[in-house]
Design an enzyme around this catalytic site. Structure first.
Site, PDB file in Angstrom:
ATOM      1  N   GLU A 201       0.823  -1.206   0.000  1.00 42.17           N
ATOM      2  CA  GLU A 201       0.000   0.000   0.000  1.00 42.17           C
ATOM      3  C   GLU A 201       0.861   1.262   0.000  1.00 42.17           C
ATOM      4  O   GLU A 201       0.579   2.223  -0.727  1.00 42.17           O
ATOM      5  CB  GLU A 201      -0.920   0.009   1.224  1.00 42.17           C
ATOM      6  CG  GLU A 201      -1.880  -1.165   1.285  1.00 42.17           C
ATOM      7  CD  GLU A 201      -1.341  -2.317   2.122  1.00 42.17           C
ATOM      8  OE1 GLU A 201      -2.129  -2.922   2.867  1.00 42.17           O
ATOM      9  OE2 GLU A 201      -0.129  -2.604   2.024  1.00 42.17           O
TER      10      GLU A 201
ATOM     11  N   ASP B 184      21.167 -41.010   0.002  1.00 43.55           N
ATOM     12  CA  ASP B 184      21.397 -40.107  -1.132  1.00 43.55           C
ATOM     13  C   ASP B 184      22.422 -39.009  -0.869  1.00 43.55           C
ATOM     14  O   ASP B 184      22.895 -38.385  -1.815  1.00 43.55           O
ATOM     15  CB  ASP B 184      20.074 -39.436  -1.537  1.00 43.55           C
ATOM     16  CG  ASP B 184      19.015 -40.443  -1.951  1.00 43.55           C
ATOM     17  OD1 ASP B 184      19.397 -41.509  -2.464  1.00 43.55           O
ATOM     18  OD2 ASP B 184      17.820 -40.162  -1.758  1.00 43.55           O
TER      19      ASP B 184
ATOM     20  N   THR C 271       9.709 -40.484   7.333  1.00 43.47           N
ATOM     21  CA  THR C 271       9.547 -39.092   7.736  1.00 43.47           C
ATOM     22  C   THR C 271       8.195 -38.545   7.297  1.00 43.47           C
ATOM     23  O   THR C 271       7.502 -37.872   8.065  1.00 43.47           O
ATOM     24  CB  THR C 271      10.676 -38.227   7.142  1.00 43.47           C
ATOM     25  OG1 THR C 271      11.931 -38.714   7.623  1.00 43.47           O
ATOM     26  CG2 THR C 271      10.527 -36.774   7.539  1.00 43.47           C
TER      27      THR C 271
END
Length: 354
Positions: A53, A201, A290
């Site tokens: 604004e 990984d 998870t």
């Protein structure tokens, strides 16, 4: 410019802050003068910077007097990093304000609208409300629940496998889906995986799309109750890394690397801690264990699945959700407000947990 065009333009402007406004909401603003012409536009770029604004009113200058201000969220009424926007709107001499939705922040929560009306401005609420809620769902839910918005994400084959039975997972989805997944990571304030993902990984979990930069801090979190991961894992290569474990007394090597070590009690306690640090969104990228732990605890707000047209098979191949699962299929959580998009050969399916 018609009112419909103006409020949609405000939403377009708000979208520009998608990767940079946290912990604040995404807000855009358009000021239309008395003749119906656009006098000023603005959007909130980052916390501490000018609100939408104020930016739009500054550009509009004297043309704002007697005009209409369009904004996708109620002008704030509290003193935060910046002064209240409601007061700035009143001072500018705007005659009318059209906003999409109220601000649920207890410091405003309708007080901005009340202040505007008491000053004699006309205020309308509800224009493009659904689009405004979707754009700011992270902010709205984190305020309501006093915890980060939890976004669960995975990539899987059409038969629901996130890897083969040997653990091979690169790559199930194509390049376009992976790039979209990286953009999703840039939107979130933190990402979490389990120890199994780190061991399998060795992911870095970094932001690599270049959309966020360093405007919003990024926390990389590993849940490892038994402390199985190595302090030399790639995820622990910077000071934005967290280790959450039931054995913090054994984590001296991690602390020596600058890793933040947090005791593992409950996921709810972890989310409360993150919220106190202005983390408003958490991306769950971990494996099935998870993902299931967050879903079972009732802490997932949105699920996004990237589905590849591949059939991997294998009774021992992992799926996106592990754990015990739900005994009654009718009691399982359902996704609502589902969005489907094609990305190359893959499909992106996303929905809120109803």
């Amino acid at each position: 410019m018609t009112p419909e065009m103006a409020i949609r333009r405000a939403l377009e402007l708000a979208e520009r802050g998608r990767y940079s406004t946290s912990p604040n909401p995404r807000v855009g603003c358009v000021v239309v003068d008395g003749s119906g012409e656009v006098a000023g536009e603005g959007f909130h770029e980052r916390a501490g910077g000018p609100h939408a604004e104020v930016a739009a009113l500054e550009k509009a200058g004297a043309r704002a007097r007697g005009g209409t201000l369009f904004v996708n969220l109620e002008p704030c009424a509290h003193e935060g990093r910046t002064p209240p926007c409601a007061d700035a709107v009143i001072r500018a001499g705007v005659k009318r304000v059209i906003c999409s939705i109220e601000d649920p922040d207890p410091r405003t929560a309708g007080d901005g609208i009340r202040r505007l009306r008491e000053a004699g401005l006309e205020v309308e609420v509800g224009a493009e409300a659904d689009a405004a809620r979707r754009l700011n769902e992270v902010f709205l839910i984190s305020v309501a629940k006093r915890r980060p918005f939890v976004h669960l994400k995975w990539a899987a084959s059409l038969d629901g496998k996130i890897a083969s039975r040997t653990g091979a997972s690169r790559w199930i989805t194509g390049e376009e889906a992976r790039a979209d997944s990286m953009r999703l990571r840039e939107e979130c304030d933190a990402v979490v995986v389990g120890a199994g993902t780190v061991l399998a990984d060795d992911p870095a979990l970094t932001r690599r799309a270049g959309l966020n930069g360093s405007i919003v801090p990024h926390r990389r979190i590993v849940l490892d109750g038994r402390l199985r991961v190595s302090p030399d894992a790639r995820v622990f290569d910077r000071s934005d890394s967290w280790l959450v474990t039931a054995h913090p007394e054994r984590a001296a090597e991690f602390r020596a690397r600058g890793v933040t070590v947090e005791p593992l009690t409950t996921l709810g306690a972890l989310l409360t801690r993150l919220h106190a640090l202005e983390v408003r969104s958490l991306l769950v990228e971990g494996g099935g264990v998870t993902a299931w732990s967050f879903l079972k605890a009732g802490l997932v707000d949105r699920v996004t699945a990237y589905v590849a047209p591949k059939l991997i098979g294998g009774a021992g191949a992992p799926s996106p959700l592990s754990g015990d699962g739900f005994d009654d299929v009718n009691a399982a959580p359902r996704l609502v407000s589902i969005e489907v998009e094609t990305l190359g050969a893959d499909i992106r399916l996303s929905g809120l947990v109803g």
